[in-house]
Scaffold this active site. Sequence first.
Site, PDB file in Angstrom:
ATOM      1  N   THR A  57       0.531  -1.492   0.588  1.00 20.10           N
ATOM      2  CA  THR A  57      -0.119   0.563  -0.076  1.00 20.10           C
ATOM      3  C   THR A  57       1.387   1.138  -0.092  1.00 20.10           C
ATOM      4  O   THR A  57       0.904   2.155  -0.389  1.00 20.10           O
ATOM      5  CB  THR A  57      -0.681  -0.170   1.344  1.00 20.10           C
ATOM      6  OG1 THR A  57      -1.462  -1.580   1.397  1.00 20.10           O
ATOM      7  CG2 THR A  57      -1.655   1.026   0.696  1.00 20.10           C
ATOM      8  N   TYR A 143       4.312 -12.229   6.019  1.00 18.84           N
ATOM      9  CA  TYR A 143       3.004 -12.008   4.853  1.00 18.84           C
ATOM     10  C   TYR A 143       2.751 -12.566   3.860  1.00 18.84           C
ATOM     11  O   TYR A 143       3.810 -13.367   2.841  1.00 18.84           O
ATOM     12  CB  TYR A 143       3.523 -10.423   4.451  1.00 18.84           C
ATOM     13  CG  TYR A 143       2.385  -9.733   3.904  1.00 18.84           C
ATOM     14  CD1 TYR A 143       1.377 -10.069   3.715  1.00 18.84           C
ATOM     15  CD2 TYR A 143       2.795  -8.956   2.874  1.00 18.84           C
ATOM     16  CE1 TYR A 143       0.233  -9.549   3.088  1.00 18.84           C
ATOM     17  CE2 TYR A 143       1.839  -7.757   1.919  1.00 18.84           C
ATOM     18  CZ  TYR A 143       0.354  -8.462   2.701  1.00 18.84           C
ATOM     19  OH  TYR A 143      -0.391  -7.917   1.838  1.00 18.84           O
ATOM     20  N   LYS A 171       0.988 -11.491   9.303  1.00 19.41           N
ATOM     21  CA  LYS A 171      -0.171 -10.968   8.361  1.00 19.41           C
ATOM     22  C   LYS A 171      -0.815 -11.675   7.584  1.00 19.41           C
ATOM     23  O   LYS A 171      -0.237 -11.988   6.412  1.00 19.41           O
ATOM     24  CB  LYS A 171       0.427  -9.854   7.815  1.00 19.41           C
ATOM     25  CG  LYS A 171      -0.810  -9.391   7.395  1.00 19.41           C
ATOM     26  CD  LYS A 171      -0.092  -8.452   6.264  1.00 19.41           C
ATOM     27  CE  LYS A 171      -1.178  -7.147   5.221  1.00 19.41           C
ATOM     28  NZ  LYS A 171      -0.685  -5.993   5.101  1.00 19.41           N
ATOM     29  N   ILE A 211      -4.133  -5.460  10.580  1.00 21.57           N
ATOM     30  CA  ILE A 211      -2.425  -4.843   9.536  1.00 21.57           C
ATOM     31  C   ILE A 211      -3.756  -4.838   8.363  1.00 21.57           C
ATOM     32  O   ILE A 211      -4.079  -5.040   7.517  1.00 21.57           O
ATOM     33  CB  ILE A 211      -1.590  -5.316   9.054  1.00 21.57           C
ATOM     34  CG1 ILE A 211      -0.630  -5.731  10.003  1.00 21.57           C
ATOM     35  CG2 ILE A 211      -0.548  -4.402   8.239  1.00 21.57           C
ATOM     36  CD1 ILE A 211       0.515  -6.233   9.646  1.00 21.57           C
TER      37      ILE A 211
END
Length: 303
Positions: A57, A143, A171, A211
């Site tokens: 992001t 992640y 995550k 998150i």
Amino acid sequence: MSDGIMHLLDPAPFGRVLPAMITPMKPNGDVDFDMAQTVAKQLVADGADGLVVNGTTGESPTTHMDEKVELVKAVKEVVDVPVISGAGSNDTAHTVRMVEQTQEAGADAVLVVCPYYSRPSQQGIFCHYQAVNESADKPIIVYDVPGRTGVRIALDTYVHLAELDHVKAVKDATGDIAGAVRKRMETGLTWYSGDDALYLPFLSIGAVGIISVVAHAAAKPMRELAEAFDRGDIAKAQGLANRIAPVIEAMNGTGFQAVMAKAALKVRGIMECTTMRLPNIGPNDEQIEVVRDGLRASGLIPE
């Protein structure tokens, strides 16, 4: 304490609501570090108790190492919450360099995505994180986002990853709630939802937080949702999940999430410039209006 909130026995060392923060750009495409500080302070004021910078992001594929380092330093200067830096790549040696340099810049932890595009074997995935672990002196958050990487981390691999000294959390953007139950229980790792739409379901199976992209618009109700769940007020948590559903749909449905996060900050009056680096393009008028409508429907801006 009821079984439904036993997850509180798990620590949330990086916070409960962690926006995956955008990287503000100037009209010419340079990183706007002053605006990054403004955004970081606003997100914390909204209710975020941790921040992730240099993630997808944050347009990490298009920012350079010196910019990543300076962004960590800039954000650390102005907030008193954990700052986690993305440090992921499909090149293990490059990942190690990013981990070393962002740690040196002051990151409290690093978020390391499963290597993407090259679709490594499970052994290759483990060896990637093992190399990162050897260079790390701060916690590592794994992640797992198979929709972007093309490969899913297997349960057995998670068990081995949990044996590495610095791997502390995950995550989870797999969308697989049932799988997350087993992985969390069999590894003891701290679990974070990586999917805004599955925030409450992930809390219900022991995740400590999220998150989030949508936290650019909704950190306050997302924090309230976690607090209601902690109290055992499931009806309140469900109501808050329903309240933020329109803005989640708006920010997930019409464009790359980084684009929509910048649109949300523009609609909120926090940031005017929505420039992005190619191949991404900033939000168009239609996308901005979709986000505006979602914010209104969620009661986050006036009608």
